[in-house]
Design a protein around this motif. Structure first.
Motif: not given
Lengths: 76, 180
Positions: B38-39, B42-43, B95, B140, B147, B163
Motif C-alpha cells: 500500500a502507498h 495510506t499508512q 503494512y 489518490a 486499486d 491502494k
C-alpha cells in the motif's frame, strides 16, 4: 495492597490495580504469542533479506509480555 | 520491458521492481518482477494515532501525577508504552507483509487480515483476462495511488491490489507480461 487496606484507607487504587494488571498481562501474553507465531508464518510466506530482524522484534515482544505478567507481583 | 529490467525500490519499498524477495509458492525459474505494498501515505492514520496516544500519555502523566504512588505511575506508564508500541508494530507488520507480487509466471496477492488470517490468491498470467486501475479522491490523485483489479478466466479468483502506488504503471507491466 489488599482489602484490609481499602477498609482502613478507603483507597480503591491498590485494590483494583494489581488484579487488573495481572489480567491485562495474561491477555497481552496470549496476544504476543499469537503475533510471534504469525510473524514466523509471515516471514516464511514472504522471504526478504534480514527478515530475522522482524522475527526478533516479535520475540522481544513475547519476552516483554512474560515480564509484564511478573511485574505486578514484584512491584505492587 | 525496459521499465522492469532494473532493480528499484521506490516510496519506502512500496513499489519494488525486481526486488530481492522470494515467496513460499515460488516455482523454479520464477522471477519476481514487481512487488507492491500500500502507498505509504495510506499508512498515515495509524502513525498519527500512535503519536496522539504518546501525547495523551504525557498529558495523563502531568494530570494524574499527584494521585498515584511512584510504583503505580511506573507500571501504568510501562503498560501504556508497551500498548502503544504493540499497536504500531502490529500495523507495521500488516503494512509490510500485505503485498502484491507480479512474477514472470503469475500474479499473487498475499493478505494477512488482522495478522491472524492469511489469504493468498494466485492467477497465472495466461489466465488473466482484464486488468483495471481505479483512482478516486484527492489524496489518490495527488499522491498517485489506487486499486488494481485483475480479472481471471473461469472460476479462478480475481485479484485486487489495493491502494498501491502508480496503478497505471502496474496495469501496463501486467499487460506486457501477459502478452509476452
Amino acid at each position: 495492597m489488599n482489602f484490609t487496606e481499602f477498609l482502613t484507607t478507603g483507597n480503591l487504587v491498590p485494590l483494583i490495580l494489581k488484579p487488573a494488571l495481572i489480567v491485562l498481562g495474561f491477555i497481552y501474553l496470549i496476544y504476543a504469542i499469537a503475533i510471534f507465531r504469525q510473524t514466523q508464518v509471515m516471514a516464511k510466506t514472504l522471504i526478504v533479506s534480514n527478515d530475522w530482524i522482524i522475527v526478533f522484534i516479535s520475540f522481544i515482544q513475547l519476552v516483554v509480555a512474560i515480564i509484564l505478567v511478573a511485574v505486578p507481583f514484584v512491584i505492587l | 520491458m525496459g521499465e522492469t529490467e532494473k532493480t528499484s525500490h521506490d516510496l519506502f519499498h512500496s513499489f519494488c521492481v525486481r526486488p530481492d524477495v522470494r515467496f513460499d509458492t515460488q516455482e523454479d525459474g520464477e522471477v519476481v518482477i514487481l512487488m507492491l505494498r500500500a502507498h505509504p501515505i495510506t499508512q498515515l492514520p495509524w502513525i498519527i494515532s500512535g503519536i496522539i496516544l504518546i501525547v495523551l500519555l504525557i498529558f495523563a502523566n502531568v494530570v494524574f501525577f499527584g494521585f498515584l504512588t511512584p510504583p503505580q505511575i511506573l507500571i501504568i506508564n510501562l503498560y501504556s508504552v508497551i500498548f502503544i508500541a504493540s499497536y504500531l508494530w502490529l500495523n507495521f507488520l500488516l503494512y509490510f507483509f500485505n503485498v502484491g507480487i507480479v512474477t514472470n509466471m503469475k500474479v499473487l496477492d498475499i493478505d494477512f487480515h488482522m495478522v491472524l488470517y492469511k489469504e493468498t490468491t494466485e492467477a497465472r498470467l495466461d489466465r488473466i483476462e482484464d486488468v483495471t486501475a481505479k483512482m478516486g479522491g484527492y489524496f489518490a490523485s495527488i499522491f498517485n495511488f489506487g486499486d488494481v483489479f485483475i480479472q481471471t478466466a473461469g472460476t479462478e479468483a480475481n485479484i485486487e491490489f489495493l491502494k498501491v502506488p502508480r496503478p497505471s504503471e502496474v496495469v501496463s507491466i501486467v499487460n506486457k507480461l501477459g502478452e509476452s
